[in-house]
Motif scaffolding. Structure first.
Motif, PDB file in Angstrom:
ATOM      1  N   LEU A 194      27.970 -42.017  79.794  1.00 28.04           N
ATOM      2  CA  LEU A 194      27.377 -42.241  78.477  1.00 28.04           C
ATOM      3  C   LEU A 194      26.487 -41.062  78.063  1.00 28.04           C
ATOM      4  N   ALA A 195      25.673 -40.589  78.996  1.00 27.03           N
ATOM      5  CA  ALA A 195      24.778 -39.476  78.691  1.00 27.03           C
ATOM      6  C   ALA A 195      25.567 -38.213  78.350  1.00 27.03           C
ATOM      7  N   LYS A 196      26.654 -37.971  79.075  1.00 33.37           N
ATOM      8  CA  LYS A 196      27.485 -36.802  78.800  1.00 33.37           C
ATOM      9  C   LYS A 196      28.143 -36.907  77.421  1.00 33.37           C
ATOM     10  N   LEU A 197      28.616 -38.099  77.090  1.00 32.77           N
ATOM     11  CA  LEU A 197      29.258 -38.292  75.793  1.00 32.77           C
ATOM     12  C   LEU A 197      28.267 -38.055  74.649  1.00 32.77           C
ATOM     13  N   ALA A 198      27.061 -38.587  74.800  1.00 32.75           N
ATOM     14  CA  ALA A 198      26.067 -38.492  73.729  1.00 32.75           C
ATOM     15  C   ALA A 198      25.511 -37.089  73.552  1.00 32.75           C
ATOM     16  N   THR A 199      25.536 -36.298  74.614  1.00 32.86           N
ATOM     17  CA  THR A 199      24.912 -34.972  74.553  1.00 32.86           C
ATOM     18  C   THR A 199      25.927 -33.825  74.589  1.00 32.86           C
ATOM     19  N   GLU A 200      27.212 -34.147  74.598  1.00 33.46           N
ATOM     20  CA  GLU A 200      28.246 -33.120  74.723  1.00 33.46           C
ATOM     21  C   GLU A 200      28.126 -32.079  73.611  1.00 33.46           C
ATOM     22  N   GLY A 201      28.109 -30.825  74.037  1.00 37.60           N
ATOM     23  CA  GLY A 201      28.088 -29.719  73.088  1.00 37.60           C
ATOM     24  C   GLY A 201      26.722 -29.348  72.553  1.00 37.60           C
ATOM     25  N   GLN A 202      25.680 -30.074  72.941  1.00 36.65           N
ATOM     26  CA  GLN A 202      24.331 -29.787  72.435  1.00 36.65           C
ATOM     27  C   GLN A 202      23.513 -29.046  73.490  1.00 36.65           C
ATOM     28  N   GLN A 203      22.985 -27.907  73.142  1.00 35.85           N
ATOM     29  CA  GLN A 203      22.155 -27.129  74.056  1.00 35.85           C
ATOM     30  C   GLN A 203      20.705 -27.598  74.036  1.00 35.85           C
ATOM     31  N   SER A 204      20.310 -28.246  72.972  1.00 42.92           N
ATOM     32  CA  SER A 204      18.982 -28.836  72.904  1.00 42.92           C
ATOM     33  C   SER A 204      19.051 -30.028  71.972  1.00 42.92           C
ATOM     34  N   ILE A 205      18.180 -30.977  72.188  1.00 43.46           N
ATOM     35  CA  ILE A 205      18.135 -32.156  71.343  1.00 43.46           C
ATOM     36  C   ILE A 205      16.674 -32.471  71.033  1.00 43.46           C
ATOM     37  N   ASN A 206      16.455 -33.170  69.932  1.00 42.08           N
ATOM     38  CA  ASN A 206      15.068 -33.478  69.582  1.00 42.08           C
ATOM     39  C   ASN A 206      14.524 -34.620  70.454  1.00 42.08           C
ATOM     40  N   LYS A 207      15.257 -35.732  70.491  1.00 42.17           N
ATOM     41  CA  LYS A 207      14.806 -36.903  71.230  1.00 42.17           C
ATOM     42  C   LYS A 207      16.016 -37.718  71.676  1.00 42.17           C
ATOM     43  N   LEU A 219      18.383 -43.444  79.960  1.00 41.38           N
ATOM     44  CA  LEU A 219      17.524 -42.348  79.523  1.00 41.38           C
ATOM     45  C   LEU A 219      17.322 -41.337  80.645  1.00 41.38           C
ATOM     46  N   LEU A 220      17.205 -41.825  81.863  1.00 35.42           N
ATOM     47  CA  LEU A 220      16.968 -40.929  82.996  1.00 35.42           C
ATOM     48  C   LEU A 220      18.197 -40.094  83.324  1.00 35.42           C
ATOM     49  N   GLN A 221      19.381 -40.656  83.118  1.00 40.49           N
ATOM     50  CA  GLN A 221      20.592 -39.854  83.307  1.00 40.49           C
ATOM     51  C   GLN A 221      20.630 -38.719  82.291  1.00 40.49           C
ATOM     52  N   ALA A 222      20.208 -39.001  81.070  1.00 38.77           N
ATOM     53  CA  ALA A 222      20.152 -37.944  80.052  1.00 38.77           C
ATOM     54  C   ALA A 222      19.158 -36.867  80.459  1.00 38.77           C
ATOM     55  N   LYS A 223      18.047 -37.273  81.051  1.00 43.92           N
ATOM     56  CA  LYS A 223      17.049 -36.301  81.513  1.00 43.92           C
ATOM     57  C   LYS A 223      17.667 -35.365  82.556  1.00 43.92           C
ATOM     58  N   LYS A 224      18.429 -35.943  83.484  1.00 44.12           N
ATOM     59  CA  LYS A 224      19.029 -35.119  84.536  1.00 44.12           C
ATOM     60  C   LYS A 224      20.015 -34.110  83.950  1.00 44.12           C
ATOM     61  N   LEU A 225      20.736 -34.527  82.914  1.00 47.63           N
ATOM     62  CA  LEU A 225      21.692 -33.613  82.287  1.00 47.63           C
ATOM     63  C   LEU A 225      20.993 -32.459  81.596  1.00 47.63           C
ATOM     64  N   PHE A 226      19.791 -32.722  81.079  1.00 45.60           N
ATOM     65  CA  PHE A 226      19.097 -31.722  80.273  1.00 45.60           C
ATOM     66  C   PHE A 226      17.996 -30.994  81.028  1.00 45.60           C
ATOM     67  N   GLU A 227      18.035 -31.036  82.351  1.00 44.64           N
ATOM     68  CA  GLU A 227      17.003 -30.333  83.113  1.00 44.64           C
ATOM     69  C   GLU A 227      17.016 -28.833  82.828  1.00 44.64           C
ATOM     70  N   GLN A 228      18.188 -28.301  82.509  1.00 43.39           N
ATOM     71  CA  GLN A 228      18.286 -26.872  82.237  1.00 43.39           C
ATOM     72  C   GLN A 228      18.177 -26.553  80.742  1.00 43.39           C
ATOM     73  N   HIS A 229      17.961 -27.565  79.947  1.00 40.75           N
ATOM     74  CA  HIS A 229      17.897 -27.358  78.504  1.00 40.75           C
ATOM     75  C   HIS A 229      16.550 -27.861  77.974  1.00 40.75           C
ATOM     76  N   ILE A 230      16.526 -28.239  76.735  1.00 41.00           N
ATOM     77  CA  ILE A 230      15.261 -28.621  76.100  1.00 41.00           C
ATOM     78  C   ILE A 230      15.380 -30.012  75.491  1.00 41.00           C
ATOM     79  N   VAL A 231      14.483 -30.900  75.907  1.00 38.44           N
ATOM     80  CA  VAL A 231      14.313 -32.179  75.231  1.00 38.44           C
ATOM     81  C   VAL A 231      12.969 -32.079  74.522  1.00 38.44           C
ATOM     82  N   GLU A 232      13.017 -31.779  73.258  1.00 39.02           N
ATOM     83  CA  GLU A 232      11.798 -31.397  72.549  1.00 39.02           C
ATOM     84  C   GLU A 232      10.808 -32.546  72.372  1.00 39.02           C
ATOM     85  N   GLY A 233      11.319 -33.709  72.007  1.00 40.58           N
ATOM     86  CA  GLY A 233      10.411 -34.805  71.664  1.00 40.58           C
ATOM     87  C   GLY A 233      10.299 -35.912  72.689  1.00 40.58           C
ATOM     88  N   GLY A 234      11.137 -35.872  73.719  1.00 44.08           N
ATOM     89  CA  GLY A 234      11.010 -36.846  74.787  1.00 44.08           C
ATOM     90  C   GLY A 234      11.991 -38.004  74.726  1.00 44.08           C
TER      91      GLY A 234
END
Length: 515
Positions: A207-220, A232-247
């Protein structure tokens, strides 16, 4: 020992402790004490590490409470969101746990003090009530104070005996994974009561991969029915190398699970100012209206639950539901969650939602909502998964992917029902299964018996039926028969049978003549 071996060994230890200390207490009820003790230990060590800041000359646990000035305390609360005096640390309380006749009341006072330390600060709502389910007076712990203290001491000592190593990033990962391991195992053993708010890690990852596919950074990142926060925590793990600006944002209706989600954020080292988990009914009392839109939404909402629906005449004018022109049925709120997520989705974002399969083919209001979603070109992909992937249900669920930035008026269907590995109690998705799904999701390639992109006008002609099986033909696994070869084999067999009959007749005739 590799990190994975260490993690597995730690999980075995934790489960053994949980089984040892719960005794006659129901495991699902008793999880609060194991999880609460893990959380208490984590925030104690996390706070000590913050205070010591790698200065080997400082040992926070050994300091007298009196040396802590009001300014030091205030700075700590503003940074960490809470405060723990040295005497209140997990390590200091556990030292004399066996002989402490006031252990249950001491614990209650410490938990109240930690929560109260955030009062009046921005972190107040993130800390308030975190220990509410760690009831040190509950008869589930025993009928007498002595019995309660004995069991509490066993819990604290068991958790104290776990070796997480030094307090660094690996330590944090182990703590968080240990916590999720306990939640998942209790969920597996509790049936619906546990599985209803825990999404298995493999499905969470998809689910996290599907929702974030192709995005190098996301707001929230947002989950409108966040349960224990695993998505939410799976999404965090996917974006450890990127930017989650708003949390990380979420809402949960169950109070106990709401507390678990907030604890889970802390345990995965997400500071209070980087998450906002709220308590309440998302459909009738949404708490994050002022925080939208979200670039990524992930959710596994409850399947076909009742809601007030059209009994509340104001809901049809709600910005979330009004565009569809109809409300989800009162007996089946599935599409209410879908429309809520769609409303909160940003123009560049995606929502990946686990759905009960019936909503994709039933008539009535659900068909009208499907018509709205298809005609407005919001449905990017529907994926059918294998059965028995979730705790407490064997249903073969679907994943609905919504998008507001599609380039063409069509919808992708993926039949992933054959992608799973069978384990003792549940099926699981392996990394290669997730990779295969993601590859075709990204490419939008048509693959026989697996994936197909269908023009929306064809879906409209099919009464807006969105069932994957209506568009992806299943593979015929029946054995193919070569009729010509079969006839030849039959002819040979008949000839052999005739020959045997002649031989048998000759033998019988010979026997009769001799008689």
């Amino acid at each position: 020992m590799t990190s994975e071996q260490q993690r597995k060994a730690l999980q075995r230890q934790i489960w053994a402790i949980a089984n040892d200390v719960r005794g006659a207490v129901d495991g699902w009820d008793f999880k609060q004490y194991i999880l609460g003790a893990l959380f208490y230990r984590f925030i104690s060590e996390n706070f000590s590490a913050y205070f010591e800041r790698d200065d080997e000359s400082i040992h926070y646990a050994e300091l007298p409470d009196s040396v802590i000035s009001p300014d030091i305390k205030e700075d700590a609360i503003k940074t960490k969101g809470y405060f723990i005096y040295p005497s209140q640390l997990f390590s200091n309380l556990v030292k004399n746990a066996d002989s402490n006749e006031n252990l249950n009341t001491d614990l209650a006072e410490i938990f109240n003090a930690i929560e109260a330390s955030a009062s009046g600060y921005p972190s107040e709502q993130d800390i308030k009530g975190l220990f509410a389910d760690f009831d040190t007076t509950s008869n589930r712990l025993g009928n007498t104070v002595k019995d309660k203290n004995k069991r509490l001491a066993a819990v604290l000592k068991g958790v104290a005996g776990l070796d997480f190593g030094s307090f660094d990033q690996a330590h944090i990962d182990l703590f968080g994974d240990a916590y999720e391991f306990l939640i998942s195992n209790y969920a597996a053993n509790a049936g619906k009561s546990g599985g209803e708010f825990f999404t298995p890690q493999s499905v969470s990852k998809l689910l996290a991969k599907l929702a974030t596919e192709g995005q190098q950074s996301i707001n929230k990142i947002y989950d409108p029915a966040c349960g224990s926060g695993s998505l939410l925590l799976q999404a965090k793990k996917l974006f450890e190398q990127h930017i989650v600006e708003g949390g990380f944002y979420g809402q949960e209706i169950n109070h106990t699970t709401y507390n678990l989600a907030r604890m889970n954020m802390f345990l995965h080292n997400i500071n209070y100012d980087k998450f906002d988990i709220r308590l309440g009914d998302t459909l009738t009392d949404p708490q994050h209206h002022n925080d939208q839109p979200f670039d990524a939404i992930v959710s596994n909402p409850p399947y076909s639950v009742k809601w007030i629906g059209n009994d509340d005449p104001t809901l049809i004018n709600d910005d979330r539901f009004a565009p569809a022109g109809v409300l989800a049925p009162k007996s089946k709120a599935d599409f209410a969650f879908v429309l809520h997520a769609l409303s909160y989705l940003s123009a560049k974002g995606r929502a990946a939602i686990v759905c009960f399969p019936g909503i994709f083919y039933r008539g009535g209001a659900e068909q009208k909502i499907r018509k709205y979603l298809v005609d407005e070109n919001y449905v990017e992909t529907i994926i059918s998964l294998a059965p028995n992937l979730f705790y407490g249900t064997s249903i073969a669920v679907n994943i609905l992917v919504l998008s507001k930035h599609k380039n063409s008026p069509d919808t992708q269907f993926i039949d992933a029902s054959e992608l799973f590995k069978k384990e003792t109690n549940n099926n699981i998705l392996l990394h290669e299964h997730i990779d295969k799904i993601m590859a075709v999701f990204t490419s939008k390639e048509n693959i026989d018996h697996f994936a197909k992109v269908v023009p929306n006008e064809d879906i409209a002609a099919n009464d807006y039926n969105l069932s994957v099986s209506s568009y992806v033909e299943p593979k015929d696994t029946r054995e193919k028969i070569d009729i010509t070869q079969l006839n030849a084999e039959l002819k040979t067999t008949v000839t052999k049978i005739d020959q045997l009959r002649h031989e048998i007749d000759a033998i019988v005739a010979e026997i009769e003549s001799e008689g």
